[in-house]
Design a protein around this motif. Sequence first.
Motif, short mmCIF file in Angstrom:
data_model
loop_
_atom_site.label_atom_id
_atom_site.label_comp_id
_atom_site.label_asym_id
_atom_site.label_seq_id
_atom_site.Cartn_x
_atom_site.Cartn_y
_atom_site.Cartn_z
N ARG A 230 33.35 59.83 62.54
CA ARG A 230 33.03 60.73 61.66
C ARG A 230 33.87 61.41 60.62
NH1 ARG A 230 27.88 64.72 62.85
NH2 ARG A 230 27.16 65.01 60.65
N GLU B 48 34.97 61.04 56.62
CA GLU B 48 34.52 62.13 56.07
C GLU B 48 34.80 62.15 54.60
OE1 GLU B 48 34.06 67.10 56.59
OE2 GLU B 48 35.42 65.79 57.79
N GLY C 99 22.98 64.54 64.01
CA GLY C 99 24.03 63.82 64.53
C GLY C 99 23.54 63.52 65.80
#
Length: 786
Positions: free
Chosen positions: A496, A500, A771
Amino acid sequence: MEFTAHVEGKRIQTVLDHSRKTAEKAVHYGENIGLKSCAHIQGLFHDLGKMCQDFDDYINGRNNVRRGGIDHAFAGAKYLCEFVQNIKQQTFEQAAAFIARTIISHHGLHDWIDGDGEWYFEKRLSNKERYEEISSYATDIISGEELRDLLEKATNEYLVIDKKCRELSDRSYQKYLFYSGLLERLMESILVDADRTDAADFGNNQSTEFVTGLCRVWLDMNERLKEKYSGFAKRKDKISKQRTIIADRCLAFADHKVGVCRLVVPTGGGKTLSSLRFAAKYCKEYGKERIFYIAPFMSILEQNSDVIREIAGQENFLEHYSDFVQDMGEEELAEYELRTEKWDMPVISTTLVQFLDTLFSDRNSSLRRFHRLSNSVIIIDEVQAIPVKCVSMFNLAMNFLSNVCGSTIVLCTATQPCFEKTEYAIKLDKNENMNPQFEEDFVAFHRTNLLSKCRKEQYNCQEVAEFCIERFSEEGSLLLVVNTKKVAADIYAILRQAYEGTDVQVIHLTSGMCPEHRRKELGLICDILNRNHERQKDGNKIICVTTSLIEAGVDISFPCVVRSLAGLDNAAQAAGRCNRHGEYPVCNAYIINIKDENLRNLPEIKQRQCVTQSVFDRGKYENLLETGAMDDYFKQYYYEQKKYLNYLVKDEENETTLMDLLSKNSFRNALKIRKLQVGMQAFKTAGKLFSVIDAQTEEIIVPYDKCAKELILELNSDQTSYEIMKKLRSAQKYIVSIYSNQKKILEGAGAIYTLRCGILALKEEFYDSEGIGINFAGRNLDVLIF
């Protein structure tokens, strides 16, 4: 004198009326398996112990006796055994004892050899309390002459079934005793269902109708399937054509009698619809009463139930699994709950846990359903998911259902385990393959290469992430499947951060997310992948990091898959999520070994890793997805796990197996009694010890979205019992199951609290709706490996 069995307001039901009506229902249930006279006697005598003044006063509120204070279950059994002795008919003794045991147990299973090594059956028959009074009324139920004639028929029935059990046993006394135990459980199921159904009929002032007109149901299902496949025939792609060929083979297989067979179909080969096509035709041709669709994972059931409902029709279909939610009124909800306890609909979709509990659990709700499995087609999807500890008991239970109960078992998967090569083997038909040309199908469905990238220096989480980034840059959207939640969370965090600010979506899926959360994320994944397929890899791309919860049965297709080393069957199933519909040229699925996975509480996965690695090391198979490699894998795995196939149980002093407790019960029998044969099983102990999932979990409601938060507030306020039941059912899609070590961490963080209805809820700041689901706020995730 007329004695009272049940009271509802000012209405009463006499013992005589209840006994005869229970017997009628039991006869109907027992007819399928050729035991209607045995069932008749069960029903007539199960409540004989209520024919006394003390019970009549109790049920009518005329004394202070507490519920359960009068033992009424022994009397019918005692009378039956004494009757056989008095008429000096030794040939009736075995059948009478068999029926007597089910009468004693109609409110719950027992251990016939108890913990003290005593013969519990004899102990119950020695009871004399009120017996003189009770036995004097027995002929009001049935005359001695009629009972003698009925016992003769029952004995003949019993001997026929007993002979089947002996023939099925292949001269193994332990197998014979195990089958005898299943037969007793079957008859217990018939009595429990008949008794409860009649009691409910009286309470509701109604009469339960037996299901009729099934021929019409099967005809309609056949027509709907025919129409569905006529639509498929219009598709010109290679995969769709092969799926239709497989379905046609399955349809043709229904032309002959089937006991236990395999349906071997490559992943993505359409086995659910193909197996339904067989089942609908087979039920029509051979007069079967039910179709069961059994699957190990909720994700498979949720995906396939819509398809099955469309084929069966809503009015003929029952979904029985915890995530099933439907807006129901009070009467509808009560009716649904009753249906899940009775399994009396023509087509039933349920979990592997519910199925195995029905076969082995001590709970009366599970026991009650058992007889419904007779004279049915039972489709078991992803059968490789049978826990290793259950293999022997599962095999013998399938033999019993097919040979004694007249059912047809279909073992479905692309990765067939070799159950027939274990010590307590399943008995496959001589013509064992529903889809005999499956080797051709694996060639036609070759869309993926399975490649081992395992190395001596195992990958850490950072290196796994880097491997995925490299593969993603070359091959497109990627699915990573790992063995533990901790590793999934760690790699997800690395990926992640790496992407980003880009258009790459990194998504996380584990059982730490509630079902609604997972469904939403899965829907997003499918939307992105479908758009990519249409544009041939243009547009947004995705990386999904998950545990094994979507690797089997879920209709999702990535151009690249990476799987942490586990069983070869896990690898093959994960590869089935790669290029599933042949959207791309041949794609790659990679197997890697991850050193950061803590498997100390997952020894089965560790063992599977070792066996898979040995298959890789032998280098015998160029294509690791071929059926020969899978056969070698399972042979070695079951050989190495031989000690555990019989469901090993132990305490501080002793070690035994559920196989033993449910057959010869040798440890307890060795203490004081050696003369016994049939009727030694420790049903209650075995049933309490039996659990499909080893670790015990507790359910917690999580505040995933606005609806979940509102439900939590409502469940924490004053509600009627119906409102609570309805809201708890609606809350199922927001439930996460947590283990005891996880609960301790959450309690220590002040993250959970108990609602007024008694269930746990999670505070908002501890759930990550964007998430990973339950967020342990950086606490020791090392123990959260499940």
